[in-house]
Write a protein that holds these residues in place. Structure first.
Motif, PDB file in Angstrom:
ATOM      1  N   SER A  69      -4.260  45.757  29.128  1.00 32.29           N
ATOM      2  CA  SER A  69      -3.852  45.551  30.543  1.00 32.29           C
ATOM      3  C   SER A  69      -2.258  46.837  30.300  1.00 32.29           C
ATOM      4  CB  SER A  69      -2.888  43.862  30.348  1.00 32.29           C
ATOM      5  OG  SER A  69      -3.820  42.840  30.438  1.00 32.29           O
ATOM      6  N   GLU A 189      -8.441  41.009  35.791  1.00 22.69           N
ATOM      7  CA  GLU A 189      -8.865  40.007  35.042  1.00 22.69           C
ATOM      8  C   GLU A 189      -8.638  39.181  36.487  1.00 22.69           C
ATOM      9  OE1 GLU A 189      -8.766  37.805  31.255  1.00 22.69           O
ATOM     10  OE2 GLU A 189      -7.357  39.405  30.872  1.00 22.69           O
TER      11      GLU A 189
ATOM     12  N   ASP B 295       1.606  38.847  33.562  1.00 22.07           N
ATOM     13  CA  ASP B 295       0.542  38.670  33.031  1.00 22.07           C
ATOM     14  C   ASP B 295       0.204  37.171  32.184  1.00 22.07           C
ATOM     15  OD1 ASP B 295      -1.393  38.967  30.927  1.00 22.07           O
ATOM     16  OD2 ASP B 295      -0.551  40.642  29.668  1.00 22.07           O
TER      17      ASP B 295
HETATM   18 MG   LIG Z   1      -4.568  41.495  29.770  1.00 23.81          MG
END
Ligand SMILES: [Mg+2]
Ligand SMILES: Nc1ncnc2c1ncn2[C@@H]1O[C@H](COP(=O)(O)OP(=O)(O)OP(=O)(O)O)[C@@H](O)[C@H]1O
Lengths: 248, 370
Positions: A69, A189, B295
């Protein structure tokens, strides 16, 4: 606001030996990203070197916490690199100010996240259209129709995210990411929250975007099956790429 | 489009929007109320004083125009001296007792004969004048408000009074009791808070005031003719600052409430702001969020949002840009890590099994690009 442009030397972009080379659309040079929490320094990226060609689709895999990420956010200009270079279409992101990076991102990069990240108060249409407005060109009905048709969203546009299935939400998110024709689509993702059926639909659509519109795609995934939809798989471990870099 | 987003966010939580709007409205109303109430109260008191019918009011030195709060009483003898002055027709002493238990009101202790001489007497709606030491006169408004009838017993100042009469309003106070009883109750024997002076003719008011000032230097001598015009907030020491303080307080509280509402909605919208940022909307630096909240993994793994890593310095000494301190701590739960790692292991095994595939794919791609 002028955007600094770094012209890459053709000699450096040696994608193919002996043949006419293609400029990579995305390239990192010894990319480091360190976080510091209190006294502890967490290196998320420790010198990442890789290139993505225009029109290529790349899957990034690696264990949790290896820096996938972080890599995506740094190359997407959402986070700042600590050291090294990120060249997006020839522009060095690390040399730009925050606001210049934001402007650059507008035309070059689209993001898709695991958790869809749609704005809950807007309809699907509003969520897609807002990206067009932020882009600055206003609503473009033609492009809007093309994208929503392609992603099979035509009938669901008046619904709010809470009224859509996970797969539909992610397709809205993809539509939002590509509505401004970014050069690169970055996905973290995107199927992580979807069941296998919806995952497949989303992956197929990403592939379709890649093959039919020539959209460059970089996707993080934990799903080994997902990688079959991609041209190339890149493996990361402990902040570095362990394979998948084109050999020269 | 942005306008629509804002509108939708407002409508998304109509209750909060409503409460926010109401907070502002209540605040404005409060300010108006405070100002209105004080000025209304003043005007009403002034009218009542004016309505007594006296020409001059004598108060102790440095007394406030709000006679209810006037300081230490004067000896009753002073009244006798004033009564001897030329052009003075009558002098009426009054002892004022402020009662704050229950309703806030002032009880006037009066001597019924002198008061009648000065004011021309009460107009009785019911009952009769004070006769016994425990008799109480109440004006029609107070009687209505307190639901009192002639003959009722009414407790005020810890004393049971017998309601002797109901009088028309506008004679200084709402409650009147015999002077001597009130003097005893408030341990002010032979004392009075004010003296009301009636001149033989209204034209003599100025002369009498002159004489009184001469006789009683330092004492406050006021004509009652234009009492009403004197009773403005600016004329009353302290009142203007009181009103200002109240207004300032109301504004401060209001601003805090508005700030709090805005702050919570910003906190709540951290993710939305992050999303807008990821869509390349330029977010002001104060709200710069990095990619916090976008995230999924991170958001769910963080132990608590409270101790977000505020202004973490980065390696090159420059503080990381984490404006607002919204960025979340990254401590991950081991379980989550293991879960994903297992998945990854499977992937690894698979990869080893199919090794060579990646390379060929890239080669194919390269060929395609040529
Ligand atoms: Mg990640
Ligand atoms: N803002 C931050 N501050 C401090 N450390 C961070 C921060 N973001 C990430 N890290 C750390 O950097 C490392 C890489 O994190 P990153 O999120 O990039 O991993 P990842 O490969 O995406 O993992 P996952 O598969 O679980 O999403 C981890 O050790 C993480 O704890």
């Amino acid at each position: 606001m002028a955007i600094a442009v770094t012209i890459t030397e053709p000699a450096e972009s040696r994608i193919l030996q002996g043949k006419t080379s293609v400029e990579p659309i995305l390239r990192t040079e010894n990319l480091w990203k360190l976080y510091r929490a209190g006294k502890v320094e967490v290196p998320a990226l420790r010198g990442v070197n890789f290139e993505v060609l225009p029109g290529e689709s790349v899957a990034v895999m690696g264990p949790s916490g290896c820096g996938k990420s972080s890599l995506l956010y740094v190359i997407g200009g959402l986070a700042q690199a600590t050291r090294g270079k990120v060249l997006v279409d020839g522009n060095d992101l690390t040399a730009l100010s925050d606001s210049a990076r934001t402007k650059l991102r507008r035309s070059k990069i689209g993001f898709v996240f695991q958790r869809f990240n749609l704005l809950p108060t807007l309809t699907a249409k509003g969520n897609i259209a807002i990206a067009q407005f932020i882009h600055g060109d206003g609503f473009d009905p033609h492009r809007f129709d093309v994208v929503t048709q392609m992603l099979g969203l035509a009938g669901r546009l008046q619904h709010k995210p809470s009224e859509l299935s996970g797969g539909e939400q992610q397709r809205v998110a993809i539509a939002r990411a590509i509505i401004n024709e970014p050069k690169i689509l970055l996905a973290d993702e995107p199927t992580g929250n979807l069941d296998s059926k919806n995952s497949e639909i989303v992956l197929q659509m990403l592939r379709q975007l890649n093959k039919e519109l020539g959209q460059t795609v970089v996707m993080i995934t934990h799903n080994p099956e997902a990688t079959t939809y991609f041209d190339r798989v890149m493996h990361m471990r402990d902040g570095v790429i362990v394979d998948g870099v084109p050999a020269d | 489009m942005m306008g629509e987003l804002i509108l939708r966010n407002l409508l998304h939580r109509p209750m909060r929007t409503l409460i926010g709007a109401m907070g502002v409205a209540v605040e404005v109303a409060l300010v108006i109320l405070i100002v209105g109430l004080t000025s209304g109260l003043l005007t009403e008191t002034a009218k009542r004083i004016e309505g007594i019918g006296a020409d001059i009011m004598l108060q102790p030195p440095a007394a406030s125009i709000i006679i209810n709060f006037s300081g230490s009483p004067m000896p009753i003898k002073i009244g006798e001296k004033v009564g001897e002055l030329k052009y003075v027709q009558a002098v009426a002493p009054a002892l004022l007792q402020f009662n704050s238990s229950g309703a806030v009101e002032t009880i006037w202790g009066i001597d019924k004969d002198s008061f009648r001489a000065v004011s021309g007497g009460f107009v009785f709606i019911a009952g009769h004048d004070m006769e016994g030491p425990d008799d109480l006169l109440v004006d029609d408004w107070a009687a209505k408000a307190k639901n009192l009838k002639v003959g009722d017993t009414f407790n005020v100042l810890n004393h049971d009074w017998h309601i002797a009469g109901i009088v028309e309003h506008g004679k200084g106070a709402r409650l009147f009791v015999p002077l001597t009883t009130l003097q005893e109750l408030s341990a002010a024997r032979d004392k009075a808070s004010i003296f009301l002076v009636k001149c033989t003719r209204p034209e003599h008011t100025d002369d009498v005031m002159e004489e009184m000032r001469h006789l009683l230097p330092n004492y406050t001598v006021r004509p009652l003719k234009d009492f009403l015009s004197l009773m403005t907030s600016t004329n009353i020491p302290g009142l203007q600052s009181f009103i200002n303080a109240m207004i300032a307080l109301a504004v401060c509280i209001g601003l805090l409430v508005i700030f709090l509402t805005m702050y919570t909605s910003v906190i709540e919208r951290t993710r939305d702001i992050g999303v807008l940022k990821s869509l390349s909307l330029e977010i002001p630096h104060a709200l710069d969020l990095d990619y916090a909240g976008l995230d999924f993994q991170r958001r769910h793994d963080c132990a608590g949002r409270g101790d977000a890593g505020r202004n973490l310095p980065s390696v090159d000494g420059q503080p990381e840009r984490r404006g607002g301190g919204f960025v979340l701590r990254l401590s991950r739960k081991e379980t989550a890590r293991q879960g994903v790692t297992k998945e990854y292991r499977i992937a690894e095994e698979r990869r080893v099994a199919e090794s060579g595939k990646d390379g060929s794919q890239v080669a194919a791609k390269r060929d395609r690009l040529q």
